[in-house]
Design an enzyme around this catalytic site. Structure first.
Site, PDB file in Angstrom:
ATOM      1  N   GLN A  34      42.155  50.651  27.280  1.00 51.51           N
ATOM      2  CA  GLN A  34      42.234  50.022  28.203  1.00 51.51           C
ATOM      3  C   GLN A  34      42.973  50.627  29.326  1.00 51.51           C
ATOM      4  OE1 GLN A  34      40.346  47.513  29.016  1.00 51.51           O
ATOM      5  NE2 GLN A  34      39.446  47.107  26.939  1.00 51.51           N
ATOM      6  N   GLU A  94      44.405  39.569  31.110  1.00 58.49           N
ATOM      7  CA  GLU A  94      42.793  39.680  31.496  1.00 58.49           C
ATOM      8  C   GLU A  94      42.040  39.785  30.206  1.00 58.49           C
ATOM      9  OE1 GLU A  94      39.743  43.099  33.632  1.00 58.49           O
ATOM     10  OE2 GLU A  94      41.641  43.708  32.677  1.00 58.49           O
ATOM     11  N   HIS A  95      42.526  40.483  29.228  1.00 59.04           N
ATOM     12  CA  HIS A  95      42.199  40.887  27.952  1.00 59.04           C
ATOM     13  C   HIS A  95      43.193  40.447  26.865  1.00 59.04           C
ATOM     14  CE1 HIS A  95      39.558  43.911  30.242  1.00 59.04           C
ATOM     15  NE2 HIS A  95      38.833  43.416  29.192  1.00 59.04           N
ATOM     16  N   HIS A 141      42.053  53.238  32.150  1.00 53.40           N
ATOM     17  CA  HIS A 141      41.475  52.770  33.352  1.00 53.40           C
ATOM     18  C   HIS A 141      42.387  53.451  34.556  1.00 53.40           C
ATOM     19  CE1 HIS A 141      38.115  50.164  32.453  1.00 53.40           C
ATOM     20  NE2 HIS A 141      38.646  49.744  31.574  1.00 53.40           N
ATOM     21  N   GLU A 191      43.437   2.772  57.319  1.00 53.52           N
ATOM     22  CA  GLU A 191      43.697   4.356  57.816  1.00 53.52           C
ATOM     23  C   GLU A 191      43.393   4.301  59.220  1.00 53.52           C
ATOM     24  OE1 GLU A 191      41.365   6.558  55.170  1.00 53.52           O
ATOM     25  OE2 GLU A 191      42.897   6.311  53.679  1.00 53.52           O
ATOM     26  N   ASP A 216      33.870  44.625  26.104  1.00 52.25           N
ATOM     27  CA  ASP A 216      33.657  45.085  27.449  1.00 52.25           C
ATOM     28  C   ASP A 216      32.151  45.411  27.761  1.00 52.25           C
ATOM     29  OD1 ASP A 216      36.283  45.088  28.455  1.00 52.25           O
ATOM     30  OD2 ASP A 216      36.812  47.040  27.905  1.00 52.25           O
ATOM     31  N   THR A 261      43.573  46.692  35.095  1.00 53.12           N
ATOM     32  CA  THR A 261      43.397  46.376  33.744  1.00 53.12           C
ATOM     33  C   THR A 261      44.425  45.726  33.087  1.00 53.12           C
ATOM     34  OG1 THR A 261      41.346  47.694  33.659  1.00 53.12           O
ATOM     35  CG2 THR A 261      42.480  47.108  31.513  1.00 53.12           C
TER      36      THR A 261
END
EC number: 1.1.1.23
Length: 368
Positions: A218, A276-277, A221, A358, A306, A197
């Protein structure tokens, strides 16, 4: 999460290989070795039951998420050009495996709602045996989950991929789970590699207690999680750091404080971290200027986001917010291009010329 220790990858490769070749027997052997139990049955049908208050809370979170996510639809693309009717159609995958760490019913919500809204026909939950609670089974039933696979870790994911035929694997988990997703991405789609986290807080004009609360939430975690607190107010930073030191436990990750000269410096720092946050207090414009972030909570603690703010908490970590974002129904869908001749093909000569240049003889002949 940037890279995996070599010994972790080697260990997970062996588990994946063993389950690919050995099927359920191998998966159950690993379950007994790693989780202490070989579950019987290994596939559990969702059913009603459990603590009604917990189930009700989870379904309230699901309702909040669905209210927003039901508004997400792939952009329609239909066009007529050069005698061709051209379309980009979005189709859901047929089967998805959602990895739910033990007891994380909220993660089931955050994954199952987007999968269901995408139109996935068969949604499976993969979780360790100890995670198969009556509450999880009840929520799974309400969210349309077909079955719960009571096999966690790499062996559970490998079984879902090789012996249940899933097309996508999504969800958070520890180091070994993410290593398994990395390896299995050669066979199926994944949402990304999720690591510890991460949180950045920008606080201005609020009590230091408010700023620290989200960080503590947070950081519980685990020790590999981390948080930054940014503010132009040096006194706020000082008091917040003192509060954090007083409240933290040995299992929490670190909080770093940084004084910034203003919003421009803060936004630049946040974009570099790509967290992330992001939790913003006092200056809502910060939320709308940041480019690299998974999800932002403004004037509310990040745990509200969350659980019930209506945005999935399955988010990019390890700096990957630079190129990916919050999980949505699109994670379980794929775009398919269709070109239908409905008139004279006016670009035939251009196509033939490119094929000739090509060196593709038969491409060119097919275009004559």
């Amino acid at each position: 999460m940037r890279g995996f220790p070599r010994e972790v990858l080697e260990s997970v490769w062996k588990i994946v290989d063993d389950v690919q070749s050995g099927g359920l027997k191998a998966a159950l052997e690993y379950s007994k070795r790693l989780d202490g139990v070989a579950p019987e049955p290994h596939l559990v049908t969702p059913r009603q039951g459990g603590d009604p208050e917990v189930v009700s809370a989870a379904l309230a979170a699901a309702k909040s998420l669905e209210a927003l996510y039901s508004r997400i639809s792939p952009p329609a693309a239909v066009d007529f050009y050069g005698g061709i009717l051209r379309q980009i159609l979005w189709k859901p995958v047929r089967r998805a495996a959602l990895y739910v760490p033990a007891r994380y019913i909220s993660t089931l919500v955050m994954l199952a709602v987007p999968a269901r809204l995408a139109g996935v026909e068969e949604v499976y939950v993969v979780t360790p045996p100890r995670g198969v609670s009556e509450e999880l089974l009840a929520v799974a039933k309400e969210l349309g989950v077909k079955a719960v696979l009571a096999l966690g870790g790499p062996h559970g994911l490998a079984y879902a991929v090789f012996h249940m035929g899933v097309d996508v694997v999504a969800g958070p988990g520890g180091l070994y789970v993410q290593a398994a997703k990395y390896i299995l991405s050669q066979y199926v789609g994944i949402d990304g590699i999720e690591g510890p986290t991460e949180l950045v807080i920008y606080a201005e004009g609020v009590p230091p207690e408010v700023a620290v609360r989200g960080a503590l939430a947070q950081l519980e975690h685990g020790p590999t999680s981390f948080a930054y607190l940014l503010s132009p107010d040096g006194e706020l930073l000082k008091k917040a750091e003192e509060l954090y030191v007083r409240e933290r436990t040995s299992s929490m990750g670190p909080l770093k404080v940084k004084k910034v000269g203003g919003i421009d410096e803060a936004v630049s720092f946040i974009d570099e971290i790509a967290p992330e946050h992001l939790e913003v207090w006092g200056r809502r414009e910060v939320a709308y200027r940041v480019r690299n972030v998974g999800a932002v909570s403004v004037n509310m603690p990040s745990p509200y986001l969350d659980y019930v703010a209506g945005i999935s908490h399955v988010l990019p970590t390890g700096g990957t917010a630079r190129w990916r974002g919050v999980i949505t129904p699109l994670a379980f869908m794929k775009p398919i291009g269709i070109a239908e001749a409905v008139g004279e093909l006016t670009l035939r000569e251009a196509a033939r010329k490119l094929a000739e240049y090509e060196g593709f003889k038969y491409h060119g002949e097919a275009l004559r």
